[in-house]
Write a protein that holds these residues in place. Structure first.
Motif, PDB file in Angstrom:
ATOM      1  N   PHE A   1       0.679  -1.204  -0.042  1.00  0.00           N
ATOM      2  CA  PHE A   1      -0.100  -0.011  -0.142  1.00  0.00           C
ATOM      3  C   PHE A   1       0.826   1.139  -0.075  1.00  0.00           C
ATOM      4  O   PHE A   1       0.546   2.398  -0.519  1.00  0.00           O
ATOM      5  CB  PHE A   1      -0.915  -0.068   1.322  1.00  0.00           C
ATOM      6  CG  PHE A   1      -1.904   1.238   1.340  1.00  0.00           C
ATOM      7  CD1 PHE A   1      -2.895   1.199   0.601  1.00  0.00           C
ATOM      8  CD2 PHE A   1      -1.538   2.302   2.214  1.00  0.00           C
ATOM      9  CE1 PHE A   1      -3.717   2.439   0.539  1.00  0.00           C
ATOM     10  CE2 PHE A   1      -2.509   3.209   2.274  1.00  0.00           C
ATOM     11  CZ  PHE A   1      -3.473   3.438   1.540  1.00  0.00           C
TER      12      PHE A   1
ATOM     13  N   GLN B   1      -4.502   5.628  -3.382  1.00  0.00           N
ATOM     14  CA  GLN B   1      -4.135   5.711  -1.838  1.00  0.00           C
ATOM     15  C   GLN B   1      -3.303   7.123  -1.569  1.00  0.00           C
ATOM     16  O   GLN B   1      -3.036   7.511  -0.377  1.00  0.00           O
ATOM     17  CB  GLN B   1      -3.070   4.433  -1.379  1.00  0.00           C
ATOM     18  CG  GLN B   1      -1.814   4.715  -1.848  1.00  0.00           C
ATOM     19  CD  GLN B   1      -1.896   3.823  -3.187  1.00  0.00           C
ATOM     20  OE1 GLN B   1      -2.555   3.659  -3.952  1.00  0.00           O
ATOM     21  NE2 GLN B   1      -0.477   2.874  -3.222  1.00  0.00           N
TER      22      GLN B   1
ATOM     23  N   ILE C   1      -0.118  10.300   2.408  1.00  0.00           N
ATOM     24  CA  ILE C   1      -0.949   9.158   2.107  1.00  0.00           C
ATOM     25  C   ILE C   1      -2.061   8.869   3.031  1.00  0.00           C
ATOM     26  O   ILE C   1      -1.684   9.082   4.498  1.00  0.00           O
ATOM     27  CB  ILE C   1      -0.092   7.933   1.946  1.00  0.00           C
ATOM     28  CG1 ILE C   1       1.117   8.044   1.209  1.00  0.00           C
ATOM     29  CG2 ILE C   1      -0.831   6.459   1.639  1.00  0.00           C
ATOM     30  CD1 ILE C   1       2.250   6.695   1.126  1.00  0.00           C
TER      31      ILE C   1
ATOM     32  N   ILE D   1      -4.055   6.523   5.426  1.00  0.00           N
ATOM     33  CA  ILE D   1      -3.936   5.140   5.614  1.00  0.00           C
ATOM     34  C   ILE D   1      -5.365   4.594   6.284  1.00  0.00           C
ATOM     35  O   ILE D   1      -5.056   3.325   6.998  1.00  0.00           O
ATOM     36  CB  ILE D   1      -2.916   5.016   6.792  1.00  0.00           C
ATOM     37  CG1 ILE D   1      -3.042   5.653   8.006  1.00  0.00           C
ATOM     38  CG2 ILE D   1      -1.516   5.373   6.168  1.00  0.00           C
ATOM     39  CD1 ILE D   1      -1.941   5.548   9.155  1.00  0.00           C
TER      40      ILE D   1
ATOM     41  N   GLU E   1      -7.251   3.105   4.554  1.00  0.00           N
ATOM     42  CA  GLU E   1      -7.639   1.943   3.901  1.00  0.00           C
ATOM     43  C   GLU E   1      -7.132   0.844   4.596  1.00  0.00           C
ATOM     44  O   GLU E   1      -7.754  -0.447   4.174  1.00  0.00           O
ATOM     45  CB  GLU E   1      -7.255   1.926   2.320  1.00  0.00           C
ATOM     46  CG  GLU E   1      -7.714   1.224   1.611  1.00  0.00           C
ATOM     47  CD  GLU E   1      -7.061  -0.179   1.552  1.00  0.00           C
ATOM     48  OE1 GLU E   1      -7.506  -1.291   0.936  1.00  0.00           O
ATOM     49  OE2 GLU E   1      -5.687  -0.246   1.916  1.00  0.00           O
TER      50      GLU E   1
END
Length: 799
Positions: free
Chosen positions: A58, A99, A214, A216, A218
């Motif tokens: 990711f 992302q 990013i 996070i 997810e």
């Protein structure tokens, strides 16, 4: 009432049968439960591994995007001077990676380009800050998916400076790609993390920093999709104790008193089970997790199983943790346990009946033996009737086993005697730890410790400088032959350092696993000392040979130079005589010829001094003029004094002759003068001066060499061999000088000079003249000026 043996055997067999069945049932239950728990631990471990890999995959594109942008900016493919092209590149990368929350580039000039996702009025928003000659301008641009401008305005009050941000400062300081600690984004109120990569200028400096934001969240969604039993959970904990990912994202945020959002710490996390399981991971409370740890814990009377994975990486110090109730995996088997118990009881009863029949069959030979005994007692059968061969095989096996045990004990006794009575030190050392398991008397004698004391020590405790090969053998890491041979320095119990010759070999079992080391040791200290003495003697012989060669060369050179110098002096004198006879009155020419004559005579005196210094006196004491010897040695060091800008002064009254070995005294004088000159070389202020004075003290003549240098370090033992104040000195000059003076009947000592320098003095025995009468006959000190014949006053030579 007598009990029947057959009844006892039958009941015993039936009972054993029942117990055996119950043991099988319960062991099966325990084994199944353990297998399920192992499966649960494996499942938790697999979930942790999946989360780790998912987190890496990711976040992986962020590093590639940041470093790609940094390389493009570094190679001037894109620059902050072309913001539109840079904005488009960041826009495209943001579209490719869902992302990513935003990408940006900050420069050392304060310029800043930031492309982020937006909730309106368009899906993307760009923030461009330019600084031109102190003028700051901030543009806000909203774009759609086609990079078309939807709305644009300026924000003159925006104070944002990328150079003050933590990600910029850290990337600039480390000059490498860095990850920030996770935090709650101000704009989206979502958990996130920033990756930043420096843009270098090719000269070791930095032009700017490229970064990626990013979200996070997810990762928390991914955790929510994981199924760990029925109610198990997984979470991610940062090294500072903050929980940054959890199936319930609402648990992640905590609000400070000023309304600022932050991550919730594991210590006040709203998941009480996770808090009970992983509170020890709070920052500073324990060591970082370096390997996977599976454990069990209880919460409110219920048992749980948990797993803690090692940190994801050095850049991402995240710990993956997961837990699940044991009942999620063992509930079914616990429900079946009671049913299996009743089934086992029924099976035991049925098999017990068969056991009775079997017991009767087993008891039949015993019953037959009892009947046979009764018949013999009644005389119905003879005693010679053969006995049943019931225990013959067992007796044979027992006899064989006893033979093997006896042979083994004999071997052990033999080895023990060899070990204990060996003339070499022997020890058994535990593989891995180096602990001394067993030592013989010779080993204790070498080390000075008793066997009981050595039993509490490791071999490393005895070694002063552990050999890497021997230390590697302890742990059995990367050792193929399992052997070591070498010389190892050890420290005895009394503190004495000894050298030992060590041989060690690893002993393995039949499967190849290491059991212990067998080590033999010999004390070779005296052997090493003899080797060192021989080595030092070889060095001394080499140095002596070199000095003799140089002495012969110097003697030959002095002899050869003396003849042309004599010819020069004679020719100059002849030229002066010719000028007088021709009645030529050229004062300048006469002065030149006079100076030629004087300098050639002076050079001849130096040559004669050199020849006198190096001539062989075969170690015989003679009577000689000490004043003359001082003047000769002064000429030998005059060039060194001139190079160091040092003035040599002498205060030499008429002195009685001394009785000593002339060449050795000259060596002492030269060494003291050179030491004084060298000590003044580092004196950058004031006049550099060396003074040589001599006086008569009783029946001895005392000579002192004094300088106005920095003096002597009080921490130096001057007259100890190999102690030196010089960076390249050997530390043997003063030691040799002291030995020479003592050999010639005098003493050499040091005392501080009145003006702060160093003063070295020595005395020699005066010969042939009573010192008191000699001093009474003197009108006063006679002094001579260096480099001139005749004259009086204090002697001084500027060099």
């Amino acid at each position: 009432m007598r009990t029947s043996l057959g009844a006892l055997l039958a009941i015993g067999l039936a009972g054993l049968q029942f117990i055996a069945v119950m043991v099988v049932v319960f062991s099966s239950h325990i084994t199944s439960e353990r297998a399920l728990l192992d499966h649960a631990r494996g499942l938790l471990s697999d979930v942790g591994a999946n989360i780790t890999e998912h987190s890496k995959s990711f976040l992986g594109p962020a590093r590639g995007a940041a470093e790609l942008s940094a390389r493009l900016a570094q190679s001037d493919v894109i620059t902050s001077e072309n913001p539109e092209l840079l904005e488009r590149l960041l826009f495209q990368q943001l579209q490719v990676a869902p992302q990513f929350a935003g990408l940006f580039l900050g420069s050392e000039d304060g310029d800043f380009i930031y492309v982020m996702r937006s909730e309106g009025p368009a899906p993307f928003r760009s923030k461009i800050i330019t600084v031109d000659n102190g003028t700051r301008m901030t543009d806000l641009i909203w774009r759609d998916d086609d990079f078309t401008v939807v709305e644009q305005r300026q924000d003159p009050d925006d104070p944002y400076d990328p150079r003050t941000r933590p990600w910029y400062e850290k990337a600039r300081a480390e000059l490498t790609t860095i990850w920030t600690a996770p935090y709650i984004f101000f704009s989206s109120q979502q958990p996130g993390i920033t990756l930043a990569s420096p843009v270098l200028d090719g000269g070791g400096g930095i032009r700017g920093v490229v970064g990626v934001d990013i979200e996070i969240s997810e990762i928390s969604d991914f955790l929510a999709r994981q199924r760990i039993g029925k109610t198990g959970r997984a979470l991610i904990i940062h090294e500072n104790g903050d929980v940054i990912a959890h199936p319930n994202k609402e648990f992640l945020k905590s609000e400070d008193a000023d309304g600022t959002l932050r991550f919730a710490s594991i210590g006040d996390f709203e998941d009480p089970i996770a808090r009970a399981a992983f509170l020890q991971l709070t920052a500073g409370s324990t060591e970082p997790v370096t390997r996977e740890a599976v454990s069990q814990f209880s919460y409110e009377g219920e048992s749980y199983v948990s797993v803690v994975k090692p940190v994801v990486s050095e850049k991402l110090p995240w710990t993956i943790a997961a837990y699940a109730p044991e009942n999620d995996f063992t509930e079914v088997i616990k429900q079946n346990r009671m049913m299996n118990t009743w089934i086992a009881l029924a099976v035991a009863i049925v098999t017990g009946v068969f056991g009775l029949a079997l017991a009767n069959y087993i008891h039949k030979p015993v019953r037959a033996f009892a009947v046979r005994s009764a018949l013999i007692s009644q005389g119905e059968i003879p005693p010679s009737e053969p006995l049943p061969a019931t225990y013959r095989e067992l007796e044979r096996a027992n006899a064989t086993l006893m033979q093997q045990i006896a042979a083994r004990r004999e071997t052990e006794i033999e080895y023990g005697r060899t070990f204990a009575l060996s003339s070499r030190g022997m020890a058994q050392i535990e593989a891995g730890s180096g602990r001394l398991l067993r030592v013989n008397e010779k080993f204790s004698e070498i080390t000075g410790y008793s066997s009981d004391e050595l039993g509490q020590m490791t071999f490393q405790d005895l070694v002063i400088r552990p050999d890497p090969s021997l230390s590697q053998l302890y742990g059995y890491v990367g050792v193929e032959d399992g052997e070591f041979r070498g010389e190892v320095p050890c420290r005895r119990k009394d503190g004495e350092t000894i050298w030992t010759s060590v041989n060690a070999i690893m002993v393995h079992n039949q499967e190849g696993a290491p059991l212990h080391l067998v080590l033999t040791m010999d004390d070779i200290t005296q052997y090493r000392l003899k080797e060192e003495q021989i080595s030092e003697l070889n060095k001394d012989l080499t140095s002596l040979s070199r000095h003799n060669t140089m002495g012969q060369l110097a003697a030959g050179l002095a002899h050869e130079l003396n003849q042309p110098l004599t010819a020069i002096a004679q020719n100059a004198d002849t030229a002066l005589l010719t000028l007088k006879q021709l009645s030529l009155s050229d004062p300048e020419l006469q002065e030149i010829l006079t100076e030629i004559e004087e300098q050639s005579l002076r050079a001849g005196e130096i040559i004669r001094a050199l020849r006198g210094f190096i001539r062989k006196d075969e170690g015989v004491r003679t009577m000689f003029d000490l004043k003359e010897l001082v003047e000769q040695t002064e000429r030998l060091v005059i060039a060194e004094a001139h190079a160091a800008d040092v003035t040599i002064e002498t205060d030499l009254p008429p002195l009685p002759p001394v009785e000593a070995i002339r060449i050795q005294v000259a060596q002492v004088l030269v060494n003291l003068l050179r030491n004084a000159i060298e000590s003044l070389a580092s004196n950058t202020e004031g006049e550099r001066r060396v003074r040589v004075a001599a006086t008569v003290a009783g029946d001895k003549v005392q000579v002192c060499v004094e300088d106005n240098g920095p003096g002597v370090d009080p921490n130096i033992n001057l007259f100890t061999a190999f102690e030196s104040t010089k960076a390249d000195g050997m530390g043997i000059g003063l030691s040799i000088c002291q030995t020479i003076v003592q050999t010639n009947g005098g003493e050499l000592w040091h005392e501080p000079a009145p003006d702060g320098g160093a003063r070295f003095c020595f005395d020699l025995v005066a010969g042939g003249i009573d010192a008191s009468d000699h001093m009474a006959s003197l009108d006063g000190p006679e002094q001579k000026r260096s480099g001139q014949s005749g004259g009086s006053g204090r002697r001084q030579q500027n060099t």
